[in-house]
Design an enzyme around this catalytic site. Sequence first.
Site, PDB file in Angstrom:
ATOM      1  N   ARG A  46      23.386  -6.111  28.369  1.00 50.17           N
ATOM      2  CA  ARG A  46      23.969  -4.844  28.074  1.00 50.17           C
ATOM      3  C   ARG A  46      23.269  -4.672  26.742  1.00 50.17           C
ATOM      4  O   ARG A  46      23.281  -3.438  26.489  1.00 50.17           O
ATOM      5  CB  ARG A  46      25.332  -5.351  27.724  1.00 50.17           C
ATOM      6  CG  ARG A  46      26.050  -4.161  26.843  1.00 50.17           C
ATOM      7  CD  ARG A  46      27.728  -4.177  26.762  1.00 50.17           C
ATOM      8  NE  ARG A  46      28.361  -5.392  26.898  1.00 50.17           N
ATOM      9  CZ  ARG A  46      28.473  -6.213  25.812  1.00 50.17           C
ATOM     10  NH1 ARG A  46      27.903  -6.078  24.780  1.00 50.17           N
ATOM     11  NH2 ARG A  46      29.070  -7.596  26.247  1.00 50.17           N
ATOM     12  N   TYR A  98      30.062  22.269  30.635  1.00 53.13           N
ATOM     13  CA  TYR A  98      30.358  21.457  31.810  1.00 53.13           C
ATOM     14  C   TYR A  98      31.775  21.210  31.801  1.00 53.13           C
ATOM     15  O   TYR A  98      32.253  20.589  30.960  1.00 53.13           O
ATOM     16  CB  TYR A  98      29.409  20.137  31.979  1.00 53.13           C
ATOM     17  CG  TYR A  98      29.924  19.491  32.858  1.00 53.13           C
ATOM     18  CD1 TYR A  98      30.056  19.789  34.361  1.00 53.13           C
ATOM     19  CD2 TYR A  98      30.206  17.974  32.770  1.00 53.13           C
ATOM     20  CE1 TYR A  98      30.299  19.118  35.412  1.00 53.13           C
ATOM     21  CE2 TYR A  98      30.507  17.314  33.803  1.00 53.13           C
ATOM     22  CZ  TYR A  98      30.641  17.657  35.092  1.00 53.13           C
ATOM     23  OH  TYR A  98      31.273  16.739  35.815  1.00 53.13           O
ATOM     24  N   ASP A 170      23.410  19.872  24.086  1.00 54.36           N
ATOM     25  CA  ASP A 170      23.440  19.569  25.554  1.00 54.36           C
ATOM     26  C   ASP A 170      22.101  20.231  26.148  1.00 54.36           C
ATOM     27  O   ASP A 170      22.231  21.474  26.444  1.00 54.36           O
ATOM     28  CB  ASP A 170      24.596  19.521  26.160  1.00 54.36           C
ATOM     29  CG  ASP A 170      24.650  19.053  27.583  1.00 54.36           C
ATOM     30  OD1 ASP A 170      23.336  18.808  28.344  1.00 54.36           O
ATOM     31  OD2 ASP A 170      25.804  18.679  28.211  1.00 54.36           O
ATOM     32  N   LYS A 195      20.562  15.044  36.402  1.00 54.36           N
ATOM     33  CA  LYS A 195      20.096  16.537  36.880  1.00 54.36           C
ATOM     34  C   LYS A 195      18.409  16.839  36.835  1.00 54.36           C
ATOM     35  O   LYS A 195      17.949  15.627  37.594  1.00 54.36           O
ATOM     36  CB  LYS A 195      20.784  17.451  35.962  1.00 54.36           C
ATOM     37  CG  LYS A 195      22.154  17.353  35.675  1.00 54.36           C
ATOM     38  CD  LYS A 195      22.877  17.336  36.952  1.00 54.36           C
ATOM     39  CE  LYS A 195      24.418  17.316  37.041  1.00 54.36           C
ATOM     40  NZ  LYS A 195      24.958  16.302  36.341  1.00 54.36           N
TER      41      LYS A 195
HETATM   42  O1  P1T Z   1      27.415  13.906  35.529  1.00 58.05           O
HETATM   43  P1  P1T Z   1      27.303  13.330  34.204  1.00 58.05           P
HETATM   44  O2  P1T Z   1      25.806  12.583  34.616  1.00 58.05           O
HETATM   45  O3  P1T Z   1      28.166  12.359  33.819  1.00 58.05           O
HETATM   46  O4  P1T Z   1      26.831  14.344  33.273  1.00 58.05           O
HETATM   47  C1  P1T Z   1      27.858  15.227  32.939  1.00 58.05           C
HETATM   48  C2  P1T Z   1      27.196  16.609  32.531  1.00 58.05           C
HETATM   49  C3  P1T Z   1      26.986  16.780  31.184  1.00 58.05           C
HETATM   50  N1  P1T Z   1      26.309  17.991  30.647  1.00 58.05           N
HETATM   51  C4  P1T Z   1      25.950  18.881  31.677  1.00 58.05           C
HETATM   52  C5  P1T Z   1      25.366  20.385  31.089  1.00 58.05           C
HETATM   53  C6  P1T Z   1      26.240  18.820  33.068  1.00 58.05           C
HETATM   54  O5  P1T Z   1      25.801  19.696  34.034  1.00 58.05           O
HETATM   55  C7  P1T Z   1      26.939  17.722  33.422  1.00 58.05           C
HETATM   56  C8  P1T Z   1      27.364  17.475  34.771  1.00 58.05           C
HETATM   57  N2  P1T Z   1      27.449  18.512  35.670  1.00 58.05           N
HETATM   58  C9  P1T Z   1      27.773  18.409  36.834  1.00 58.05           C
HETATM   59  C10 P1T Z   1      27.973  17.373  37.508  1.00 58.05           C
HETATM   60  C11 P1T Z   1      27.635  19.928  37.515  1.00 58.05           C
HETATM   61  O6  P1T Z   1      27.604  20.006  38.722  1.00 58.05           O
HETATM   62  O7  P1T Z   1      27.651  20.594  36.857  1.00 58.05           O
END
Ligand code: P1T
Length: 376
Positions: A46, A98, A170, A195
């Site tokens: 970890r 998001y 972000d 992403k």
């Molecule tokens: O899904 P995760 O890896 O936990 O990320 C969250 C997140 C944070 N910031 C942005 C701009 C995001 O688009 C996301 C996750 N978004 C999606 C799952 C979506 O379909 O928009």
Amino acid sequence: MGFSTDAIHAGQNPDPTTGALITPVYLTSTYEQEELGKHKGYEYGRTQNPTREALEKNIAALEKANHGIAFASGLAATHALMSLLKAGDHVIVSNNVYGGTYRLFEQNLTDFGLLYSWVDTSNLKNVESAIIENTKMIFVETPTNPMLVLTDLKGISEIVKKNNLISVCDNTFMSPYFQNPLDWGIDIILHSTTKYINGHSDAVGGMLATSNEEYYERLRYIQNASGGVPSPFDCWLVLRATKTLAVRMKQHQENAIAFADWLVKTGTAKKVIYPGLKEHPQHELAKKQMRGFGGMVSADFGSIDKAKMVLNNVKVFTLAESLGGVESLICHPASMTHASVPKEEREKFGLTNSLVRFSVGIEDVGDLIADVKSTL
Ligand code: P1T
């Protein structure tokens, strides 16, 4: 070094034992200690992992940051970031982020005494006037998911410096290929590596990047203390993916421009939102603070029936949550990614029931256009 050279090499050296070119997946939960108090810098899975370290160094290089800190998801990274704060602290957040970020802040972390103000950060005056005595952080998403609204990062940095706050961006939608928030004075960058950075829809992950030593030390401590770390194999997948980030982003953008142009020219949608369109109200800011416009296109089809026709009948696009993969995805933000945001709040910033979000992949764009055309 240039972006692609860093993407392919940063953080990675041939394995000293065998010469293996590619960083191995260090599947181990612990490490042998030679004697009490003497080890090779690795104590427990970890706390440290060489595959994860390679990924952290790689993404830090792409964001021109001194440090990267990896997490098991974008939201795990966001949660760790919020651990920089304490009960009573106030955060100014872009009103459209998001939906999962909204849910974490508004429906979870408020229980621990954090206070959030949801502000249209595209207007810096709104940001300044939202600052109160206990404000500690400004958190922006730019461009936003899914309305593609931009915030002036340099303007945010200036406000933050004047008021001794922490700035966070972000940067998931642009990826480091098209935008480096640190260049504009932002303190901490957040990514959902799920992403564009990973880009192959086969791993979930998150990353924070910063050059501020104080925040870095604290975040590194939190990473270990709260433990939301990614698996070595997921780190390896993402490390493999960043090697092609530049070529993927160029193709995402080329396809998104052609796709958005087609939507506009044919009047297929009532409103088309893409920062690369001259009609986008912040097109000039987009040209100034980004090196491209990305692969996300949102379109309001004017009625839920028309939106449903597209959503339910596409064949090349896949109806699914997520974005940024090589394969094109389509989503209905109101009922999917942003379902946690109350309807009145969503509609304030234009997220209607007839809005459709396209994550334009890198297939042949003619097939993507024909796909949507065939549904109407
Ligand atoms: O899904 P995760 O890896 O936990 O990320 C969250 C997140 C944070 N910031 C942005 C701009 C995001 O688009 C996301 C996750 N978004 C999606 C799952 C979506 O379909 O928009």
